[in-house]
Enzyme design. Structure first.
Site, PDB file in Angstrom:
ATOM      1  N   ALA A 111      14.634   0.025   5.517  1.00 57.58           N
ATOM      2  CA  ALA A 111      13.747  -1.102   5.829  1.00 57.58           C
ATOM      3  C   ALA A 111      13.143  -1.703   4.560  1.00 57.58           C
ATOM      4  O   ALA A 111      13.384  -1.232   3.447  1.00 57.58           O
ATOM      5  CB  ALA A 111      12.642  -0.634   6.762  1.00 57.58           C
ATOM      6  N   HIS A 112      12.335  -2.736   4.771  1.00 63.58           N
ATOM      7  CA  HIS A 112      11.666  -3.381   3.643  1.00 63.58           C
ATOM      8  C   HIS A 112      10.638  -2.423   3.020  1.00 63.58           C
ATOM      9  O   HIS A 112      10.185  -1.478   3.657  1.00 63.58           O
ATOM     10  CB  HIS A 112      10.985  -4.675   4.100  1.00 63.58           C
ATOM     11  CG  HIS A 112       9.852  -4.456   5.057  1.00 63.58           C
ATOM     12  ND1 HIS A 112      10.062  -4.116   6.374  1.00 63.58           N
ATOM     13  CD2 HIS A 112       8.527  -4.498   4.871  1.00 63.58           C
ATOM     14  CE1 HIS A 112       8.889  -3.978   6.961  1.00 63.58           C
ATOM     15  NE2 HIS A 112       7.941  -4.205   6.067  1.00 63.58           N
ATOM     16  N   ASN A 113      10.274  -2.677   1.802  1.00 68.42           N
ATOM     17  CA  ASN A 113       9.301  -1.889   1.036  1.00 68.42           C
ATOM     18  C   ASN A 113       9.754  -0.459   0.758  1.00 68.42           C
ATOM     19  O   ASN A 113       8.936   0.405   0.457  1.00 68.42           O
ATOM     20  CB  ASN A 113       7.930  -1.862   1.717  1.00 68.42           C
ATOM     21  CG  ASN A 113       7.291  -3.227   1.766  1.00 68.42           C
ATOM     22  OD1 ASN A 113       7.534  -4.058   0.901  1.00 68.42           O
ATOM     23  ND2 ASN A 113       6.479  -3.465   2.778  1.00 68.42           N
ATOM     24  N   VAL A 114      11.030  -0.173   0.861  1.00 74.58           N
ATOM     25  CA  VAL A 114      11.557   1.148   0.520  1.00 74.58           C
ATOM     26  C   VAL A 114      12.143   1.060  -0.885  1.00 74.58           C
ATOM     27  O   VAL A 114      12.936   0.177  -1.178  1.00 74.58           O
ATOM     28  CB  VAL A 114      12.643   1.598   1.526  1.00 74.58           C
ATOM     29  CG1 VAL A 114      13.297   2.894   1.075  1.00 74.58           C
ATOM     30  CG2 VAL A 114      12.047   1.755   2.908  1.00 74.58           C
TER      31      VAL A 114
END
Length: 86
Positions: free
Chosen positions: A2-5
Site C-alpha cells: 500500500a501507500h506510505n510503505v
C-alpha cells in the site's frame, strides 16, 4: 504493498503478501508468502519473516520470526512442538 510503505534495498517479498499502514522495512530482509503486515510498524535490517505470519509489532534487526502474531522463531517452534505432543 500500500501507500506510505518504505522498502529497503535488497529486500525480497514473496507473493500473496499484504503490507499496509505506513510500514518501514529495512535492508536485506526476506518476507515469506502470505505474510500480513499492518499498522505503523518498523522492521529492522536483515529480518526474516516466515510464510503465513502476521506481524503486529516492530521487529528488531537480525531477527527471524514466525506465527501469528509473529514471535521469535525459536519460541514459536517450541510452542508448535508442545501442541503436537498432546
Amino acid at each position: 504493498i500500500a501507500h506510505n510503505v518504505k522498502v529497503g534495498d535488497n529486500t525480497i517479498i514473496a507473493g500473496q503478501t499484504g503490507i499496509a499502514g505506513g510500514v518501514v522495512i529495512g535492508s536485506h530482509c526476506m518476507i515469506g508468502g502470505q505474510v500480513g503486515i499492518a499498522g505503523h510498524i518498523t522492521i529492522g535490517d536483515k529480518v526474516m519473516i516466515a510464510a503465513k505470519s502476521g506481524v503486529t509489532k516492530n521487529i528488531i534487526n537480525n531477527s527471524t520470526v514466525a506465527g501469528f502474531p509473529a514471535i521469535d522463531i525459536k519460541k514459536w517452534r517450541k510452542i508448535i512442538v508442545k501442541q503436537y505432543k498432546k
